[in-house]
Design a protein around this motif. Structure first.
Motif, PDB file in Angstrom:
ATOM      1  N   UNK A 159      13.579  -4.345 -19.465  1.00 13.78           N
ATOM      2  CA  UNK A 159      12.669  -5.479 -18.716  1.00 13.78           C
ATOM      3  C   UNK A 159      11.636  -5.974 -19.685  1.00 13.78           C
ATOM      4  N   UNK A 160      11.635  -5.850 -20.948  1.00  8.59           N
ATOM      5  CA  UNK A 160      11.212  -5.988 -21.784  1.00  8.59           C
ATOM      6  C   UNK A 160      11.556  -7.280 -22.808  1.00  8.59           C
ATOM      7  N   UNK A 161      12.406  -8.156 -22.108  1.00  5.04           N
ATOM      8  CA  UNK A 161      13.111  -8.997 -22.866  1.00  5.04           C
ATOM      9  C   UNK A 161      12.324 -11.109 -23.528  1.00  5.04           C
ATOM     10  N   UNK A 162      11.453 -10.721 -22.893  1.00  7.43           N
ATOM     11  CA  UNK A 162      10.617 -12.141 -23.366  1.00  7.43           C
ATOM     12  C   UNK A 162       9.149 -11.117 -24.916  1.00  7.43           C
ATOM     13  N   UNK A 163       9.262 -10.163 -25.256  1.00 11.11           N
ATOM     14  CA  UNK A 163       8.517  -9.411 -25.469  1.00 11.11           C
ATOM     15  C   UNK A 163       9.213  -9.105 -27.525  1.00 11.11           C
ATOM     16  N   UNK A 164       8.495  -9.129 -28.536  1.00  9.13           N
ATOM     17  CA  UNK A 164       9.987  -8.809 -29.680  1.00  9.13           C
ATOM     18  C   UNK A 164      10.154  -8.113 -29.683  1.00  9.13           C
ATOM     19  N   UNK A 165      11.401  -7.449 -31.050  1.00  8.46           N
ATOM     20  CA  UNK A 165      12.104  -6.298 -30.817  1.00  8.46           C
ATOM     21  C   UNK A 165      11.267  -5.637 -31.305  1.00  8.46           C
ATOM     22  N   UNK A 166      10.694  -5.779 -32.307  1.00  8.69           N
ATOM     23  CA  UNK A 166       9.572  -4.551 -32.694  1.00  8.69           C
ATOM     24  C   UNK A 166       8.814  -3.544 -31.253  1.00  8.69           C
ATOM     25  N   UNK A 167       8.151  -4.543 -30.015  1.00  9.26           N
ATOM     26  CA  UNK A 167       7.638  -3.969 -29.045  1.00  9.26           C
ATOM     27  C   UNK A 167       8.373  -3.110 -28.444  1.00  9.26           C
ATOM     28  N   UNK A 168      10.554  -4.065 -28.167  1.00 12.17           N
ATOM     29  CA  UNK A 168      11.182  -3.311 -27.135  1.00 12.17           C
ATOM     30  C   UNK A 168      11.208  -1.610 -27.880  1.00 12.17           C
ATOM     31  N   UNK A 169      11.254  -1.998 -28.998  1.00  6.99           N
ATOM     32  CA  UNK A 169      11.591  -0.495 -29.821  1.00  6.99           C
ATOM     33  C   UNK A 169      10.464   1.026 -29.843  1.00  6.99           C
ATOM     34  N   UNK A 170       9.158  -0.181 -29.725  1.00  5.16           N
ATOM     35  CA  UNK A 170       8.513   0.853 -29.993  1.00  5.16           C
ATOM     36  C   UNK A 170       8.457   1.747 -28.223  1.00  5.16           C
ATOM     37  N   UNK A 171       8.543   0.888 -27.259  1.00  6.68           N
ATOM     38  CA  UNK A 171       8.682   1.444 -25.811  1.00  6.68           C
ATOM     39  C   UNK A 171      10.211   2.511 -25.638  1.00  6.68           C
TER      40      UNK A 171
ATOM     41  N   UNK B 184      18.053   0.899 -22.783  1.00  8.22           N
ATOM     42  CA  UNK B 184      18.977  -0.227 -22.204  1.00  8.22           C
ATOM     43  C   UNK B 184      17.725  -1.096 -20.914  1.00  8.22           C
ATOM     44  N   UNK B 185      17.953  -0.477 -20.209  1.00  8.48           N
ATOM     45  CA  UNK B 185      16.701  -0.852 -18.995  1.00  8.48           C
ATOM     46  C   UNK B 185      15.444  -0.981 -19.300  1.00  8.48           C
ATOM     47  N   UNK B 186      15.382  -0.315 -20.262  1.00  6.13           N
ATOM     48  CA  UNK B 186      13.834  -0.295 -21.058  1.00  6.13           C
ATOM     49  C   UNK B 186      13.902  -1.878 -21.568  1.00  6.13           C
ATOM     50  N   UNK B 187      14.814  -2.238 -22.782  1.00  8.49           N
ATOM     51  CA  UNK B 187      15.315  -3.254 -23.434  1.00  8.49           C
ATOM     52  C   UNK B 187      15.426  -4.300 -22.473  1.00  8.49           C
TER      53      UNK B 187
END
Length: 580
Positions: A89-101, A84-87
């Motif tokens: 911190x990366x709200x400006x990116x696409x959900x594909x990018x967030x899932x890979x993180x 959740x914290x990673x998601x």
């Protein structure tokens, strides 16, 4: 009880699902593995595990089971919170990018979760099989076979690997030997090297020690059977403090390895030939402390980028010596220093007349010092016009000679080409390999205390004494008999292995090369005269067996198989045998 039994079956089903996800993730390096639905599957699995462990926490009646479920809940909750914290911190990116993180966090957490469940399984074996020696041997056998199959996964190697080579590498890692039929640096990927590293750590410190550590950590106590299984491996005489000792062993091992990795990292900071310095430091710190001898350089530490890095070599030597001494020797010295420091600052404390340093510690330390410094001087003289020629400075020569004296003590790292060594030096290295390190350590060989007792017994017999007396103590006849049994078994196993290799290998194979290989395998050293990669298929299985026997100890296996539980309360008439 029926409800808890059903929950245990469901628990095992989840364990299998987690295992399949881990194998699929790391074993098959396909592009489809990295798509978003796969990561969503990992999230769903993690959430289901949290729900199931929460349900278990409220259903289970016993406090010990509740504690295990609670620890699992904490681990899984940390995974989801981190995601959740990673998601966030990366709200400006696409959900594909967030899932890979998020994916690496979930994978790492699930691996930790599965390892804990695996240790629980090993702990369960304690309860159903009562034979410490067989459980000890079986844990190494299962670990070697599992490691072999894991190394066969497509993403573990660059060009694939046969079952024989995978089993050889896994056995070499579990037995902390270091002999390699394939190139660890070139033929294995980072995933494969990480698998080897885990096998080295579990094999070096012992899976039973790890199991006992987590059993104590989770439950605060353990069964009498577990104490019997663990006390011999960690050299603990009583059962009262076995699991606290296991806790200390794990903390000591991990602590030394972390400190060693930090020193290695800063020593190679300016070495641009090493790309991943972080992984390099961790790998070589664990490999050095566990006396494994594995390196991610194709040429080992003889690689040109590290061959003349003397500060790095001294760090590795210190790690090897610490691992080869064993935790009980280090803890005994720590107790000695602590006692004298407390007495120095508090005059009211009066030191007890009982010696803090044990006779075992004194024997191990004196023998180790004699072998290390004797080997240092001998190899400096004998190799001065051979392998030491390429080192221009005097400091480089003494460092190289010192390393060549330390590494045969079952470490197996090479900073020289052993095929260029003089024959007297090779024979002396074989002698050092055969002796090995200390009992209850990560080292192999017949052990320093065994060699010391055998030597002292020779002098005692020559003086007409029936018992060994040293440091104001009388050594028990059982210890002396065990020492000679270990020496005889080692020579018998090595002799059979030498004959087998001479049969399976070409007729023009040098005998000294075969002898060197067999002593190295039995003593779990890992040094070779460039002979290991050329082994035939039958010879590989011979060396696998020798490495395994050398690590577990043939005497331990025989004791487990042949010892009778009933005691004999009578004595037969004594008869002397003519020995001349």
């Amino acid at each position: 009880m029926e409800r808890e039994s059903l929950l245990n079956y469901i628990y095992r089903f989840f364990d299998i699902i987690v295992l399949l996800f881990i194998v699929f993730d790391f074993g098959y390096d396909f592009a489809e593995n990295f798509n978003s639905p796969h990561v969503i599957g990992l999230l769903i699995l993690t959430f289901l595990l949290l729900l199931f462990n929460t349900f278990k926490f409220f259903i289970y009646k016993y406090k010990s089971n509740k504690k295990v479920a609670f620890v699992n809940m904490i681990i899984i909750s940390l995974l989801l919170v981190s995601s959740l914290i990673i998601a966030f911190l990366n709200t400006d990116f696409s959900y594909h990018y967030i899932l890979q993180k998020i994916k690496p966090v979930l994978e790492g957490g699930l691996i930790v979760y599965f390892l804990l469940r695996l240790l629980v399984l090993v702990r369960h074996i304690y309860d159903i099989y009562f034979n410490p020696a067989i459980v000890f041997v079986g844990s190494f056998l299962i670990l070697a076979l599992s490691g072999g199959f894991l190394l066969m996964l497509p993403s573990a190697t660059t060009n694939g690997i046969s079952f024989t080579n995978a089993l050889f590498t896994a056995t070499s890692a579990v037995c902390v030997t270091g002999l390699a039929v394939v190139d660890t640096g070139a033929d294995f990927t980072t995933v494969g090297q990480s698998i080897i590293l885990v096998l080295i750590q579990l094999g070096g410190i012992g899976i039973l020690t790890f199991t006992s550590f987590f059993a104590f950590f989770f439950r605060g106590s353990s069964s009498f059977k577990e104490g019997l299984n663990t006390k011999d491996f960690i050299a603990q005489e009583g059962l009262r403090d076995v699991f606290r000792a296991a806790l200390n062993v794990v903390i000591f091992t991990v602590g030394v390895e972390i400190v060693g990795a930090i020193f290695i990292y800063f020593s190679i900071a300016n070495n641009y030939a090493i790309t991943n310095k972080f992984f390099f430091s961790i790998f070589h710190s664990i490999s050095a402390f566990c006396n494994a001898g594995f390196s991610i350089f194709s040429a080992g530490l003889y690689d040109e980028s590290i061959r003349f890095h003397y500060f790095f070599q001294w760090i590795v030597m210190i790690l090897i010596v610490f691992g080869g001494l064993g935790h009980n020797i280090v803890f005994n010295f720590y107790k000695y220093i602590k006692t004298h420091v407390l007495e120095f600052f508090d005059n009211k404390l009066i030191h007890k007349q009982v010696p803090v340093i044990t006779v075992n510690t004194k024997i191990v330390i004196y023998t180790t010092i004699i072998l290390l410094f004797g080997g240092w001087i001998f190899l400096f003289i004998s190799e001065y016009d051979y392998t030491l020629v390429e080192h221009p400075t005097f400091f480089g020569k003494i460092t190289n000679a010192a390393f060549s004296s330390v590494t045969p003590r079952t470490a197996g790292f090479n900073v020289i080409d052993y095929s260029k060594m003089s024959v007297p030096s090779l024979l002396f290295v074989i002698f050092l390999m055969w002796i090995g390190g200390s009992p209850a350590s990560t080292a192999g060989g017949v052990k320093t205390s065994t060699f010391a007792l055998a030597t002292l017994n020779i002098f005692s017999i020559a003086k007409g004494k029936s018992r060994i007396q040293i440091f104001g103590r009388r050594i028990s006849s059982e210890s002396t008999s065990r020492a000679f049994a270990i020496l005889c078994i080692s020579l018998i196993v090595i002799g059979i292995a030498i004959m087998a290799l001479l049969i399976f290998e070409p007729k023009d194979t040098p005998v000294l090369t075969v002898v060197f290989e067999c002593f190295s395998a039995y003593s779990t050293v890992g040094l070779s005269l460039n002979f290991t990669p050329t082994l035939s298929e039958p010879s590989k299985y011979v060396i696998i067996a020798v490495m395994f026997i050398g690590r577990i100890g043939m005497l331990n296996l025989m004791v487990g198989l042949l010892r009778q539980m009933n005691h004999q309360f009578y004595e037969l008439p004594k008869e002397n045998i003519l020995i001349n």
